[in-house]
Design a protein around this motif. Structure first.
Motif, PDB file in Angstrom:
ATOM      1  N   GLN A   1       0.820  -1.211   0.000  1.00  0.00           N
ATOM      2  CA  GLN A   1       0.000   0.000   0.000  1.00  0.00           C
ATOM      3  C   GLN A   1       0.856   1.264   0.000  1.00  0.00           C
ATOM      4  OE1 GLN A   1      -2.727  -0.533   3.375  1.00  0.00           O
ATOM      5  NE2 GLN A   1      -4.341  -0.209   1.857  1.00  0.00           N
TER       6      GLN A   1
ATOM      7  N   ALA B   1       2.367   1.526  -3.485  1.00  0.00           N
ATOM      8  CA  ALA B   1       1.392   1.677  -4.573  1.00  0.00           C
ATOM      9  C   ALA B   1       0.623   2.996  -4.514  1.00  0.00           C
ATOM     10  CB  ALA B   1       0.403   0.516  -4.556  1.00  0.00           C
ATOM     11  N   GLU B   2       0.407   3.525  -3.321  1.00  0.00           N
ATOM     12  CA  GLU B   2      -0.435   4.716  -3.204  1.00  0.00           C
ATOM     13  C   GLU B   2       0.073   5.910  -4.009  1.00  0.00           C
ATOM     14  OE1 GLU B   2      -2.904   7.214   0.114  1.00  0.00           O
ATOM     15  OE2 GLU B   2      -1.183   6.046   0.771  1.00  0.00           O
TER      16      GLU B   2
ATOM     17  N   ILE C   1      -0.379   5.092  -7.831  1.00  0.00           N
ATOM     18  CA  ILE C   1      -1.777   5.104  -8.269  1.00  0.00           C
ATOM     19  C   ILE C   1      -2.331   6.522  -8.226  1.00  0.00           C
ATOM     20  CG2 ILE C   1      -4.100   4.308  -7.678  1.00  0.00           C
ATOM     21  CD1 ILE C   1      -2.778   1.664  -6.782  1.00  0.00           C
TER      22      ILE C   1
ATOM     23  N   ILE D   1      -9.245   6.484  -4.517  1.00  0.00           N
ATOM     24  CA  ILE D   1      -7.849   6.025  -4.515  1.00  0.00           C
ATOM     25  C   ILE D   1      -7.592   5.055  -3.361  1.00  0.00           C
ATOM     26  CG2 ILE D   1      -5.454   6.777  -4.140  1.00  0.00           C
ATOM     27  CD1 ILE D   1      -6.379   7.342  -6.950  1.00  0.00           C
TER      28      ILE D   1
ATOM     29  N   VAL E   1      -6.131   1.368  -3.863  1.00  0.00           N
ATOM     30  CA  VAL E   1      -4.877   0.974  -3.214  1.00  0.00           C
ATOM     31  C   VAL E   1      -5.097  -0.272  -2.354  1.00  0.00           C
ATOM     32  CG1 VAL E   1      -3.163   1.688  -1.497  1.00  0.00           C
ATOM     33  CG2 VAL E   1      -3.835   3.259  -3.298  1.00  0.00           C
ATOM     34  N   THR E   2      -6.211  -0.335  -1.649  1.00  0.00           N
ATOM     35  CA  THR E   2      -6.531  -1.512  -0.844  1.00  0.00           C
ATOM     36  C   THR E   2      -6.711  -2.735  -1.728  1.00  0.00           C
ATOM     37  OG1 THR E   2      -7.602  -0.107   0.809  1.00  0.00           O
ATOM     38  CG2 THR E   2      -8.121  -2.458   0.875  1.00  0.00           C
TER      39      THR E   2
ATOM     40  N   GLY F   1      -3.342  -3.747  -2.971  1.00  0.00           N
ATOM     41  CA  GLY F   1      -2.607  -4.331  -1.850  1.00  0.00           C
ATOM     42  C   GLY F   1      -3.018  -5.761  -1.561  1.00  0.00           C
TER      43      GLY F   1
END
Length: 127
Positions: A47, A50-51, A54, A69, A73-74, A77
């Motif tokens: 997370q 990636a956050e 993204i 978002i 992201v979740t 993840g």
């Protein structure tokens, strides 16, 4: 303990609560007890990495998804954690989507309650 460490612990605890919630409520979603800590750490690291990616991609390609978002992201993840760890079993696409909502909701509630009751220093603005 520094504010950064407390913030990281709060994030880990929130994700742990969200993952436990999904484990308790979804029949096909399972985390092996022996690898729970590894799953939480890998999920949180995915997370954190990636956050920003993204978010940046979302701002350029589809600014309308900015509000979702955290859910995206979740989802990413959970998907990546399921692929790279042996301790997490999602149990299908429907469980992946339901787990995304449950983990996000659990982590959201924890991120509100933990600074109030556990990490009181995180309530104050950064100096």
């Amino acid at each position: 303990m520094t504010r950064r460490i407390k913030s990281a612990l709060a994030l880990l605890a929130g994700n742990a609560i969200g993952l436990l919630l999904a484990t308790l409520l979804l029949s096909g979603f399972a985390i092996k007890p022996i690898s729970f800590i590894v799953v939480v750490i890998v999920f949180t690291l995915v997370q954190v990495v990636a956050e920003p990616l993204i978010l940046k991609l979302g701002e350029k390609k589809a600014p309308s998804i900015k509000g979702g978002i955290a859910l995206i992201v979740t989802f990413v993840g959970l998907l990546v954690t399921d692929l790279i760890t042996a301790g997490l079993t999602v149990g299908g696409v429907a469980n992946l989507l339901a787990a995304t909502l449950l983990v996000w909701l659990g982590a959201l509630i924890a991120s509100v309650l933990l600074p109030i009751y556990v990490f009181t220093e995180l309530r104050e603005p950064k100096k």
